[in-house]
Write a protein that holds these residues in place. Structure first.
Motif, short mmCIF file in Angstrom:
data_model
loop_
_atom_site.label_atom_id
_atom_site.label_comp_id
_atom_site.label_asym_id
_atom_site.label_seq_id
_atom_site.Cartn_x
_atom_site.Cartn_y
_atom_site.Cartn_z
N UNK B 366 0.17 98.45 -31.56
CA UNK B 366 -0.25 99.80 -31.50
C UNK B 366 0.19 100.67 -30.21
N UNK B 367 -0.01 99.76 -29.05
CA UNK B 367 0.76 100.10 -27.83
C UNK B 367 2.10 100.27 -27.78
N UNK B 368 2.81 99.49 -28.55
CA UNK B 368 4.40 99.26 -28.39
C UNK B 368 4.52 100.54 -29.37
N UNK B 369 3.78 101.25 -30.14
CA UNK B 369 4.23 102.26 -31.10
C UNK B 369 4.07 103.49 -30.48
N UNK B 370 2.69 103.51 -29.64
CA UNK B 370 2.68 104.53 -28.83
C UNK B 370 3.58 105.16 -27.79
N UNK B 371 3.87 104.04 -27.24
CA UNK B 371 4.85 103.98 -26.18
C UNK B 371 6.16 104.70 -26.65
#
Lengths: 362, 428, 491
Positions: B366-371
């Protein structure tokens, strides 16, 4: 000097002599002068094209075959050696060129001698005839012994037969020459061309008097669009004269044959990168050397007057992390400057030449 | 790949499972699009590796339990299916494998309670509302709770929307109806984002499509299906088989997860007495964007220019192959620039209930997507699935961003009404 | 194999690696048993996943100290079994060593760790309008370290060469743990080309840690042409004409009917219907030059008898044409449950002859053969289709594969153009090289790796060296009669 007429001659000589040094056309004198008690093998008669199939883009020839003869044969079929072998008029041979690892300014476009060698046959230090590589343009079987032979200076074996890849020769050439008042602007211009999405054939820089330098750009291809392309180069360089025909030919002949090197001077090859041209210029300054940067700045050709011993250059290159190969000048220690860790080289040497019949790695 | 699977002995879907293994040539093209391989960097957590593990478990050359930790970590996002040149239907191996594994694996008490909670609340809006409200109150307890409860609570929004007006049975088309569809109202969505359904009704109506919202419908069962509980999934699916009319042009859904699950009803009901009915149902399922793109769209415009990052829900892009339709619909809106998200083929980590079951890994993904979303410099994000919306919103917030996250259909709805895409009040 | 030594190594490795990067459970090891040559599976004793170069070096040192063999693995996409584990040996997975350490657009170089994905180098260089030229079809996942180990090729080899022509420098750890730097940042060098020797050494000289690659300016214009022919021979003939015309295309690829079918089913490139063969020709470079060359090319193609010619109108057209070609191998999985992909080379002028012979052999063995190849350099990829469940099919396929390799040798070509020898073709190396040549290569290997722990069992036929060479035993899940009878050795 033992005159070689056949591969068997080489094998016999290898087994009979304690120490040998192969010699082709002698066009790189520093590499062809044997130390005392080393037998020189003259391979200039081990020549002739064995196989040439233009449709295959390959040919096989004996190592002593002269470059200019090969080029003439290839030209007849609209082909050429893309690594632009130097010193052809001085009698350079295929074997000598490969063993010295030399390429001319035209190497810029498609690659140097290492990128076109496909197969080799050599006589190793025990007198065995060994084959490496193959005769087709694509081959991934076995270790790449042909590449190992590039720049090996006869340390691992005597080359007797070579197979090269060739390319179709371009239809026409043109050259843009841009003299710059300052080295800085010349280097900047060279770098612009280096990065540009152009198909440049050759890219050289030659320092001149008073801190000036000239950038040389050669283009090759279809005649109809050559000048339009040259205009783009002129725009990148900020100007420049366009040379065609004989002028273009002579300009690059001078580079390839090193006619700019005064007689009797030492000539050293120094591998480089374009970003290091300015740095090398600075450290060469005190030596009154003449220089030419070729291959887009991937090689510096440094010529020293005979009053300057090669050791001085050694002393300059070493701390700069640069290596050098003496081509004209004193024989003996021809590899100067920085050296890689020799561990790997020594192990390879021990396999090909256990008895040390061929010159040492120096 | 060669295998020694005894097809007749591994139960239903044996043929499909074996075929997926056979078609895999182990080329590795799937690795570069697998979120778990990119995050964990080990072969066991790649589609290629999981196929080997499932194959070995089915052959009996590897104990089933040895394969499970890695099979569990699979998102089921099907990005590998999109990337696979050999046409391996990975889902046809994964889903039946999970079903087969479920009765054979031990589960801890926490796991069982967690699964029961998920299976017994999410599919039922009324229960979910109660649970979510209780969850909000239990926020203080969150640090002391074991996963997956902590994860579940972490995903709940700050404020639950007011209980929305119940959806009408019939939502008439504007003008003469060009088509008639039935809408799946969904489960979790009705509690967390009821406006999505209303936006769907409005947009369909404006396009001249009459919508029925069948009474007595329920959760489509996808969550259970992808979680290995096929009996539970069928139970829920049958409710809809009974509730939905057959004389509609399409059964429309605005949730990618639901659409993907319902299109698989044929596999779910294989060898069941109502298989034919299930297949007929599945044949009519359409994602709302998939359905709308077939119509001449009415002009639409946002009042102010907006740069919108479009996120491909994995169950829309990979599982259903719906990639062009949402972009075409959004692209036709004036004052709207659609931006592609880097690494767009990667799942956001929601993947059904993945962010509840594999919270750590889901958080990394999820963090990767948000970034990647923040890299686009967009003003807002749109996605075609409630799960993605919740996951993306959560992870943008964790990076300190309050970028609005909307459903694709909400964007279209506002465009048709020439309403602003978002105001500060819109942030949920 | 001394299990004592192996256990001692594993104990030492537990001090070097945390448990999640030292894999030893069955479920963890099974996925590493094979690479893309799926007929062979060997379970390693452990798999380690280093995250730093130093961990790799320490691991190699430990293997050397305990005399335990190791196999380096990138993304495990080798088609010749290059990363097949060794029994009672370890696998060192390098995929996490994937940092791009330096990208210098001015010098047109990049320094990358061995686990960096090939395409990621081009992606990193793209903002400068530079790219990394060698483009194996698996480039979106294969690692540069693997490319170096096998001197990987791709579709643009005729004009641009192979991996070796784009490697300027290497930092390697030798099998005894010593770290050595070869080459540098220049395209020129002094002394023997040790970088050139190392590239393509199939992991037998140690492990590459860091690689300096050369970047080229992206061609400004591509002209990608697709021509459809009603016979394979006509397509082959067209290639000869293109070559004879003096053009030097960036790529010259042919796909036959079966390969087209597979690619169409897989990625829908929408190739011309009913083509028995399609030829893809790509010109690239400065726009003016490409336009001139295009005129010559189009005339050649016109005269070659193509029944349909298409030209890519934009980048996405071009991508689509290539996507079909690049997915052809894997796509063939749709036509047949099993296949063997080969990699022979024949002189280009004998391409049509070779294809006709392959067809005849295929009929003789009762097997379909799909053909995809780099027509520009005579590099064939026959894909022998078979059904492993059919009794005797695998044996026939392997026999056919052997005959095709013999054909390549007979025609004066090579047993491998780009996939390497590794396990798959090691028995054929003696058919290409004499005993003397093999002996020199073997001694080279032993000079660099006296303990023979670096990727043993690859490249050389089992029994080479004759002094108790440790060969890996491949536990195929199907041991078939030929294997048992020792007629084919799969060990």
């Amino acid at each position: 000097m033992i005159h070689i007429e056949s591969i068997e001659d080489v094998q016999r000589a290898m087994r009979a002599c304690a120490h040998v040094l192969p010699r082709g056309g002698g066009s790189k004198p520093a590499l062809s002068v044997p130390p005392p008690d080393v037998e020189e093998l003259d391979l200039s008669n081990l020549k002739g094209v064995v196989e040439y199939n233009p449709g295959e883009y390959t040919f096989t020839a004996r190592a002593g075959t002269r470059i200019d003869e090969v080029q003439a044969l290839l030209a007849g079929h609209g082909q050429y050696l893309p690594f632009d072998p130097p010193l052809a008029e001085h009698g350079a041979t295929l074997g000598g060129t490969l063993a010295a690892g030399l390429s001319g300014p035209g190497r810029y476009r498609y690659g140097g001698v290492r990128d076109f060698i496909l197969g080799v046959r050599l006589v190793d230090g025990t007198g065995q005839l060994v084959r490496g590589g193959g005769k087709v343009v694509k081959n991934a079987a076995g270790f790449d012994i042909p590449k190992l032979m590039v720049g090996s200076l006869g340390r691992f074996g005597v080359l007797v037969e070579l197979t090269f890849k060739v390319f179709p020769q371009a239809d026409a050439f043109t050259t843009v020459r841009q003299p710059c008042a300052k080295l800085e602007s010349a280097v900047a211009a060279l770098e612009r061309v280096y990065l540009a999405r152009l198909d440049v054939d050759s890219l050289d820089l030659m320092p001149g008097e008073g801190g000036s330098a000239t950038v040389w750009v050669r283009l090759a291809g279809m005649p109809g669009v050559l000048h339009a392309r040259a205009e783009r180069v002129r725009a990148l360089l900020g100007g420049g004269d366009v040379l065609d025909g004989t002028d273009d030919f002579l300009a690059w002949r001078e580079a390839r044959e090193f006619t700019w090197v005064p007689p009797g001077w030492t000539l050293v090859k120094v591998p480089l990168t374009p970003g290091r041209i300015a740095g090398l210029e600075a450290i060469l300054d005190p030596l009154q050397a003449q220089r030419r940067y070729s291959g887009g700045g991937n090689v510096a050709w440094v010529a020293l007057p005979d009053t300057v011993p090669a050791q001085r250059l050694d002393g300059i290159l070493l701390p700069a992390g640069l290596a050098g190969l003496i081509l004209f000048g004193p024989a003996g220690k021809v590899r100067i400057g920085a050296r890689e860790n020799e561990v790997f080289e020594r192990r390879v040497k021990a396999v090909f030449d256990p008895a040390g019949r061929l010159p040492d790695l120096a | 790949m060669q295998h020694t699977i005894s097809i007749d002995q591994i139960g239903p879907n044996g043929v499909e499972m074996a075929r997926a293994v056979e078609q895999c040539v182990h080329c590795g093209f799937c690795l570069s699009t697998c979120p778990t391989y990119l995050t964990l960097g080990e072969e066991m957590d790649s589609p290629r590796g999981r196929i080997v593990l499932m194959k070995s478990a089915l052959e009996g050359t590897l104990p089933l339990l040895d394969s499970l930790p890695f099979v569990d970590r699979c998102l089921g996002c099907m990005a590998c299916v999109t990337a696979c040149p050999s046409g391996v239907q990975y889902g046809n191996l994964l889903i039946p494998f999970r079903v087969r594994a479920e009765p054979l694996r031990p589960r801890t008490l926490t796991e069982r309670v967690g699964r029961t909670l998920v299976h017994e609340t999410l599919p039922y809006p009324a229960r979910f509302r109660v649970a979510a409200t209780a969850g909000r109150l239990a926020e203080l307890l969150r640090p002391h709770l074991p996963e997956p409860f902590s994860a579940m609570l972490g995903l709940l929004p700050d404020h639950l929307p007011r209980d929305a007006e119940p959806l009408p049975y019939l939502y008439p088309a504007a003008g003469k109806p060009k088509a008639r569809v039935a809408l799946l109202a969904g489960c979790v969505q009705q509690v967390l984002a009821p406006d999505i359904n209303w936006a769907t009704l409005r947009v369909l109506a404006r396009q001249g499509i009459e919508v029925v919202v069948p009474h007595g419908q329920g959760c489509c069962g996808s969550l259970m299906m992808h979680d290995g509980d096929d009996e539970g999934a069928r139970r829920l699916a049958r409710v809809n088989l009974r509730a939905f009319p057959t004389d509609v042009d399409a059964i429309v859904t605005n949730a990618a997860g639901c659409g993907s699950g319902m299109k698989e009803y044929g596999l779910l009901f294989q060898d069941e007495p109502d298989e034919e009915q299930a297949r007929a149902f599945a044949g009519k399922v359409r994602d709302v964007t998939e359905f709308l793109v077939g119509f001449e769209m009415a002009p639409a415009s946002l009042p102010d220019p907006v740069r919108l990052a479009y996120h491909d829900a994995c169950h829309l892009a990979h599982a259903q192959g719906i990639v062009g339709a949402p972009r075409k619909l959004l692209g036709a809106v004036s004052n709207l620039t659609v931006l592609e998200i880097p690494e767009g083929e990667l799942c956001c980590g929601s993947a059904g209930t993945y962010n509840v079951e594999q919270p750590e890994l889901a958080a990394k993904i999820g963090e990767r997507k948000a970034k990647n979303i923040l890299r686009t410099g967009a003003d807002a994000v749109a996605a075609g699935n409630i799960g993605c919306i919740v996951q993306i919103r959560t992870h943008l917030a964790r990076l300190g961003s309050s970028l609005p996250v909307l459903h694709t259909i909400e964007v279209l709805d506002r465009a048709y009404r020439n309403a602003p895409l978002f105001t500060t009040n819109e942030h949920r | 194999m001394d299990n004592h030594a192996l256990q001692a190594l594993i104990d030492a490795l537990t001090s070097l690696y945390p448990p999640d990067r030292l894999l030893s459970k069955a479920g963890e090891l099974a996925p590493y048993e094979s690479d893309a040559l799926t007929a062979y599976r060997v379970r390693p004793a452990v798999v380690v996943i280093p995250e730093t170069q130093d961990e790799v070096i320490q691991t190699v040192k430990l293997c050397h100290a305990h005399k335990v063999p190791f196999v380096a693995r990138g993304s495990g996409t080798s088609l010749s079994g290059g990363s097949l584990p060794v029994k009672d040996g370890i696998v060192i997975a390098l995929n996490r060593l994937n940092h791009i350490l330096k990208l210098d657009p001015r010098e047109r170089i990049a320094v990358v760790e061995a686990g960096t994905i090939n395409l990621d180098i081009t992606k990193a260089a793209a903002p400068y309008d530079l790219y990394y030229a060698p483009d194996p079809s698996s480039q979106q996942i294969c690692t540069i370290g693997g490319n170096v180990a096998f001197n990987s090729g791709g579709a643009h080899c005729l004009k641009y060469g192979m991996t070796s022509n784009h490697i300027l420098g290497l930092k390697v750890v030798l099998p005894d743990g010593q770290v050595v730097r070869l080459g540098g940042e220049s395209t020129e060098a002094v002394g023997p080309d040790l970088v050139g020797l190392f590239v393509g050494s199939e992991g037998l000289f140690g492990i590459v840690l860091e690689i300096t690659v050369r970047l080229l300016p992206r061609p400004e214009k591509y002209h990608t042409l697709l021509a459809a022919y009603s016979t394979l021979e006509a397509a082959g003939e067209a290639v000869s004409r293109v070559v004879a015309s003096g053009l030097l295309p960036g790529a010259l690829e042919i796909m036959d009917r079966l390969a087209i079918q597979a690619a169409e089913a897989a990625v829908h490139p929408n190739y011309p219907k009913g083509a028995q063969a399609i030829l893809i020709v790509e010109l690239e470079g400065e726009p003016e030059e490409v336009s001139e060359e295009t005129q010559r090319l189009e005339q050649v193609i016109r005269e070659s008898g193509a029944y349909e010619v298409r030209v890519a109108q934009d980048a996405s057209d071009r991508q689509r044409i290539w996507k079909g070609r690049k997915s052809a191998f894997s796509a063939v999985g749709r036509l047949s449950p099993d296949y063997i992909v080969q990699d022979g080379v024949v002189p280009r002028s004998r391409l049509s002859e070779a294809l006709a012979e392959i067809k005849r052999l295929g009929e003789q063995y009762g097997l379909r053969v799909a053909n995809v190849f780099h027509a520009g350099d005579g590099n064939l990829h026959p894909l022998i289709l078979y059904d492993g469940r059919e009794a005797g099919a695998l044996e026939r396929a392997e026999k056919l594969a052997g005959e095709i390799l013999d054909l390549c040798i007979r025609f004066g070509g090579s047993i491998t153009g780009e996939h390497g020898v590794a396990v798959e073709k090691r028995d054929y190396l003696p058919r290409m090289y004499s005993e003397t040549d093999l002996d020199v290569m073997w001694r080279l290997r032993c000079a660099i790796d006296p303990e023979q722990i670096a990727n043993p069992g690859k490249m050389f036929p089992p029994g080479t060296g004759g002094n108790g060479v440790v060969s890996p035993v491949a536990h195929s899940t199907n041991l078939h009669p030929l294997d048992q009878a020792g007629i084919i050795s799969r060990e």
